[in-house]
Design a protein around this motif. Sequence first.
Motif, PDB file in Angstrom:
ATOM      1  N   ILE A  99     -18.678  -4.518  61.595  1.00  0.00           N
ATOM      2  CA  ILE A  99     -19.517  -3.332  61.751  1.00  0.00           C
ATOM      3  C   ILE A  99     -20.197  -3.347  63.113  1.00  0.00           C
ATOM      4  O   ILE A  99     -20.258  -2.320  63.810  1.00  0.00           O
ATOM      5  CB  ILE A  99     -20.571  -3.267  60.624  1.00  0.00           C
ATOM      6  CG1 ILE A  99     -19.893  -2.904  59.299  1.00  0.00           C
ATOM      7  CG2 ILE A  99     -21.667  -2.240  60.955  1.00  0.00           C
ATOM      8  CD1 ILE A  99     -20.811  -2.994  58.102  1.00  0.00           C
ATOM      9  N   ALA A 133     -19.820  -0.274  65.644  1.00  0.00           N
ATOM     10  CA  ALA A 133     -20.947   0.655  65.576  1.00  0.00           C
ATOM     11  C   ALA A 133     -21.653   0.816  66.924  1.00  0.00           C
ATOM     12  O   ALA A 133     -21.502  -0.010  67.832  1.00  0.00           O
ATOM     13  CB  ALA A 133     -21.943   0.176  64.524  1.00  0.00           C
ATOM     14  N   TYR A 187     -27.755   1.119  63.507  1.00  0.00           N
ATOM     15  CA  TYR A 187     -26.470   1.539  64.057  1.00  0.00           C
ATOM     16  C   TYR A 187     -26.007   2.864  63.457  1.00  0.00           C
ATOM     17  O   TYR A 187     -26.300   3.177  62.303  1.00  0.00           O
ATOM     18  CB  TYR A 187     -25.389   0.496  63.759  1.00  0.00           C
ATOM     19  CG  TYR A 187     -25.571  -0.848  64.414  1.00  0.00           C
ATOM     20  CD1 TYR A 187     -25.210  -1.057  65.735  1.00  0.00           C
ATOM     21  CD2 TYR A 187     -26.082  -1.923  63.686  1.00  0.00           C
ATOM     22  CE1 TYR A 187     -25.359  -2.310  66.330  1.00  0.00           C
ATOM     23  CE2 TYR A 187     -26.235  -3.172  64.271  1.00  0.00           C
ATOM     24  CZ  TYR A 187     -25.875  -3.363  65.594  1.00  0.00           C
ATOM     25  OH  TYR A 187     -26.025  -4.596  66.179  1.00  0.00           O
ATOM     26  N   THR A 208     -22.418   4.323  62.491  1.00  0.00           N
ATOM     27  CA  THR A 208     -21.102   3.722  62.274  1.00  0.00           C
ATOM     28  C   THR A 208     -20.127   4.702  61.642  1.00  0.00           C
ATOM     29  O   THR A 208     -20.509   5.557  60.837  1.00  0.00           O
ATOM     30  CB  THR A 208     -21.221   2.478  61.367  1.00  0.00           C
ATOM     31  OG1 THR A 208     -19.921   1.974  61.067  1.00  0.00           O
ATOM     32  CG2 THR A 208     -21.917   2.822  60.058  1.00  0.00           C
TER      33      THR A 208
END
Length: 218
Positions: free
Chosen positions: A29, A33, A64, A66
């Motif tokens: 991630i 992200a 973030y 994402t």
Amino acid sequence: MDKILSNVLVRKTLQVAVDRFCKEQISKIREEAIPVTAVSFPRLYKIFSQCCGSLQMDVPHEVYVTGKLSGINALSIGTDKEPIILISRKAIVSLSDEELKFMIGHELGHVLQKNLMCHTIKGMMDALSDYSEVLGTAITDLIGVPLNQWYRCSEYTSDRAGFICCRGDMRAVRSLFAKLSSDSRGEDPYMNFVELDMAHPLYGHRIKELETYKFNCQ
């Protein structure tokens, strides 16, 4: 949940599961992200800062945007010491400021409850097609029902944090829930039964709880 998590076997099994799956997922991630800053997402950063101010907390170390989250969505993961807030791209373009404040405040509510360990575990378990093979049948049977019940209670508490952040704007809350799901039933006996096996309360129940909370705050 405290009694269950105090079990040495349960804690060890859950920790192994987290180390095996969550760390790798969080790493991926981070790679994909985009960090939320005053430069990258000025509107979102301002809203985050306002929510943290309303809840009298520091801005989480990592926030973030994402593409891993589909639809209108947000998620809190990580640990209590290192919380990570994720928000989907669609949420940014689809929601009003007050709707975003409720959604973000809700996730900050999970951070404030210091329940990210269980929150992350539950998210991981839901993402697996058969998590009994990871945790073992005995562990799954032991924590499944109480974890869902605990999780639903934590959602109500987090909704209150979102309520504070959007300054009690129930129109924004109803509008957000309508965008998330067309199912606002809360008094249907069948749906009430189905909810027992759900991690999230029905939207109708969440609205009812917030209206009660708002009345008690007046």
